[in-house]
Enzyme design. Structure first.
Site, PDB file in Angstrom:
ATOM      1  N   SER A 264       0.826  -1.205   0.000  1.00 44.39           N
ATOM      2  CA  SER A 264       0.000   0.000   0.000  1.00 44.39           C
ATOM      3  C   SER A 264       0.860   1.255   0.000  1.00 44.39           C
ATOM      4  CB  SER A 264      -0.918   0.002   1.225  1.00 44.39           C
ATOM      5  OG  SER A 264      -0.187   0.445   2.350  1.00 44.39           O
ATOM      6  N   LYS A 265       0.173   2.379  -0.197  1.00 47.15           N
ATOM      7  CA  LYS A 265       0.892   3.654  -0.236  1.00 47.15           C
ATOM      8  C   LYS A 265       1.625   3.929   1.069  1.00 47.15           C
ATOM      9  CE  LYS A 265      -1.586   6.124  -3.827  1.00 47.15           C
ATOM     10  NZ  LYS A 265      -2.206   7.342  -4.283  1.00 47.15           N
ATOM     11  N   ARG A 266       1.077   3.434   2.164  1.00 40.46           N
ATOM     12  CA  ARG A 266       1.699   3.709   3.465  1.00 40.46           C
ATOM     13  C   ARG A 266       2.879   2.787   3.768  1.00 40.46           C
ATOM     14  NH1 ARG A 266      -4.044   3.917   4.953  1.00 40.46           N
ATOM     15  NH2 ARG A 266      -3.590   2.262   3.600  1.00 40.46           N
TER      16      ARG A 266
END
Ligand code: GLU
Length: 507
Positions: A264-266
Site C-alpha cells: 500500500s501507499k503507506r
C-alpha cells in the site's frame, strides 16, 4: 497483428502514483507499442472530494522520469480530448439521460438517512443490503421506487436531491471474459444499482469511465485487479448503451515483500523502501515520502524490475531494454496471482544497470557528488576511479564511501584492523618502504608492484607484513581494489605522505 489498439492509463489525481499505478501505465504502454497502437493518458478527476491539486503534475512528471510517454493526453494530440474528465462534465449528463430514456437507469431520491436505515435493518436481519430490484421493485425503499415520469419531474422541480442509478437487469447470468483471468460468471442479482450520476452534477467513475472509453475508442482496458468487481457493471453499461465493449485485462496485485497483503501507499514509510517513483510532498501535512528517483535508482532499472512484477517472459532472461520489453511483452503471460515485491531484487536490477553504464556516464553522475564535497579532480581521474570501484556499487551514491581515499588522505584508521596489522617493527618496515617507493622513477602500478614485491622477497618476510599495513595507510581500512592501482592513482608524494601519517598515528 492486432489493429487499432488504443489503450489508456486513467489515474485519479488523488495523490502520488503508487508503483502499482506505474506498472499499469507500463503494461498499457508496452501493449500499445507492441501492437503499433496508441497509449492515452486520461485524468479521472470527477471525484471532487478526493482531488489533490499537485497530483496531475506528479503523475506526468513520474511518467516522464520512467520514460513512458503518452501519445494522447492533456496538452498533447488532443484528438479525442479534452482528456481531463472535469473538462468533459457536460457530456456525461447527456449519456445518463440517454440511459433514462432507454429505461436502463432511473432517478432515485433516497436520502442517506434512509439508506442507512435500510442498511441497518438488513444487518440486523443478518442480510447484506443490495440496492437493486429486490427493493427497487418491491418498493421497500419507498422513495426510490421508480417513479412515474410525472412524479419524478415534480420532485426534481421541487428541488429534491436525486442521483441517477443504473437499473441492473434481474435474473441474468453474465459471462465475462478477462484476457488474463479467462471466463467469469456473474449472477446479476448479486449486483447493486450503482449510482451513475451524483447530486453534485458530476458523473461517478463508472459512467465517466465507460463513456470516455467508448468515445476515445479504447480497444483494451488494462487496469489493476481492484477494478475487477466493477467489470460486470461496466459490461452491463456497454450493453445498455448498445455499444461493443472493449477487451478487459485485470492485472494482479503487487504484494508486500512477505508475500501477503497488497503493497500500500503507506508501506513505504513502514517498510523502509520507496513505493512512489518520485518524492512526494503531502501539501496538507508537509510530509515527504521518498521516491525511487531520489533514492538513487536508475529509471530503466526500476522499469525493468516493474515489468517482471506480474509478467513472466517465459525464459530465464531478466534484463530487458524497453525495446526488448515492447517486443516480448504479452498479456497472456501476465499472471493471475499477486506478485511479491522484493527490495533485494530491485537493488540487484539497479546494480546490473549501473555495471552496464560506461565509466564516462558514471563519472559524470559521480562528479555532482564530488562537487558538493568541494573536490576537484580531472574527468579522466574520476573515470579511472569509477572503473576500479563500480563493481562493488549498487548506487552512484555508494561511490563516495567506496572511493573517498582516492580523493583525500584517510582521517583515521579502522580500529580492529589497526590492532591486527600494526605490530612491533611495522614502523621500521614502513620507513624502509618509503625509501623504496621514493626510488621508483616510473611510478606506475606495474613497476611499483614489481619493485615493492622484490624488496619484500629480498627481506625474506611474509608479504602480509608489508601489504596489510600499507593498505591500511593508503585506504584507512582493509578494503578496496588492487592496492598498487590505488598507489599509482594517488601518486608518489601522496602515498609517501600517507605512510608517514600512519607511522605517526599508530606508533
Ligand atoms: N480512475 C481509475 C483509477 O484511479 C481508473 C480505473 C480504470 O482504469 O478503469 O485507477
Amino acid at each position: 497483428m492486432m489493429s487499432n489498439v488504443r489503450v489508456r492509463f486513467a489515474p485519479s489525481p488523488t495523490g502520488p502514483l503508487h508503483i502499482g499505478g506505474v506498472r499499469t501505465a507500463l503494461y498499457n504502454y508496452l501493449f500499445a507499442k507492441k501492437h503499433k497502437g496508441v497509449f492515452i493518458l486520461r485524468i479521472e478527476d470527477t471525484d471532487q472530494t478526493r482531488y489533490v491539486a499537485n497530483a496531475e503534475k506528479y503523475i506526468t512528471d513520474a511518467l516522464d522520469w520512467c520514460r513512458i510517454p503518452f501519445d494522447e493526453g492533456p496538452g498533447k494530440n488532443e484528438k479525442f480530448g479534452p482528456y481531463r474528465q472535469s473538462e468533459r462534465k457536460e457530456l456525461y449528463e447527456e449519456y445518463a439521460n440517454t440511459l433514462i430514456k432507454k429505461g436502463k437507469a432511473y432517478y432515485a431520491f433516497d436520502t442517506s438517512d434512509e439508506l442507512n436505515a435500510h442498511r441497518k435493518q438488513h444487518e440486523e436481519a443478518g442480510k447484506t443490503f443490495i440496492y437493486n430490484w429486490h427493493n427497487r421493485e418491491k418498493g421497500r425503499l419507498v422513495n426510490s421506487l421508480i417513479l412515474t415520469e410525472q412524479a419524478t419531474k415534480k420532485r426534481i422541480e421541487n428541488g429534491d436531491n436525486y442521483v441517477i442509478r443504473f437499473k441492473t437487469p434481474q435474473d441474468e447470468t453474465l459471462i465475462l471474459k478477462d484476457e488474463i483471468r479467462g471466463s467469469i460468471t456473474i449472477d446479476t442479482n448479486t449486483l447493486d444499482d450503482k449510482v451513475l450520476f451524483k447530486s453534485d452534477g458530476m458523473p461517478t467513475y463508472h459512467l465517466a469511465n465507460i463513456v470516455d472509453d467508448y468515445l476515445m475508442k479504447i480497444s483494451h482496458v488494462i487496469r489493476g485487479e481492484e477494478w475487477l468487481p466493477s467489470m460486470p457493471l461496466h459490461v452491463l453499461l456497454y450493453n445498455a448503451f448498445g455499444w461493443d465493449a472493449p477487451k478487459f485485462a485485470h492485472l494482479p496485485l503487487i504484494l508486500k515483500p512477505i508475500g501477503k497483503g497488497k503493497l500500500s501507499k503507506r508501506d513505504g514509510d513502514k517498510l523502509g523502501f520507496p513505493v512512489f517513483p518520485l518524492a512526494y510532498t503531502n501539501e496538507e501535512t508537509g510530509d515527504v515520502s521518498l521516491g525511487y528517483k531520489e533514492s538513487g535508482y536508475f529509471s530503466d532499472a526500476f522499469i525493468n524490475m516493474l515489468s517482471l512484477l506480474g509478467w513472466n517472459p517465459g525464459t530465464e532472461q531478466e534484463l530487458f531494454s524497453i525495446e526488448e520489453l515492447i517486443t516480448t511483452f504479452d498479456l497472456s503471460r501476465v499472471s493471475k496471482s499477486g506478485a511479491k515485491f522484493s527490495l533485494d531484487k530491485t537493488n540487484w536490477f539497479n546494480q546490473q544497470y549501473l555495471q552496464k553504464k560506461t565509466d564516462a556516464e558514471l563519472a559524470l553522475l559521480f562528479s555532482v557528488i564530488l562537487k558538493n564535497k568541494k573536490i576537484n579532480s580531472s574527468e579522466s581521474y574520476v573515470e579511472k576511479v569509477v572503473s576500479l570501484i563500480k563493481e562493488r556499487a549498487v548506487f552512484v551514491k555508494d561511490f563516495w564511501s567506496l572511493s573517498s581515499y582516492f580523493f583525500k588522505t584517510p582521517e583515521d584508521y579502522d580500529e580492529k584492523a589497526s590492532k591486527k596489522q600494526w605490530k612491533e617493527g611495522t614502523s621500521v618496515l614502513m620507513n624502509e618502504l618509503i625509501i623504496v617507493l621514493a626510488s621508483i622513477d616510473d611510478f606506475s602500478s606495474k613497476t611499483i608492484e614489481e619493485t615493492v614485491k622484490s624488496w619484500i622477497s629480498s627481506k625474506e618476510i611474509g608479504f602480509g607484513k608489508i601489504m596489510q599495513p600499507l593498505r591500511l595507510a593508503i585506504v584507512g581500512e582493509m578494503k578496496g581494489p588492487h592496492l598498487f592501482d590505488i598507489i599509482d592513482m594517488v601518486g608518489k608524494d601522496e602515498a609517501v605522505l600517507r605512510i608517514k601519517k600512519i607511522i605517526k598515528t599508530l606508533s
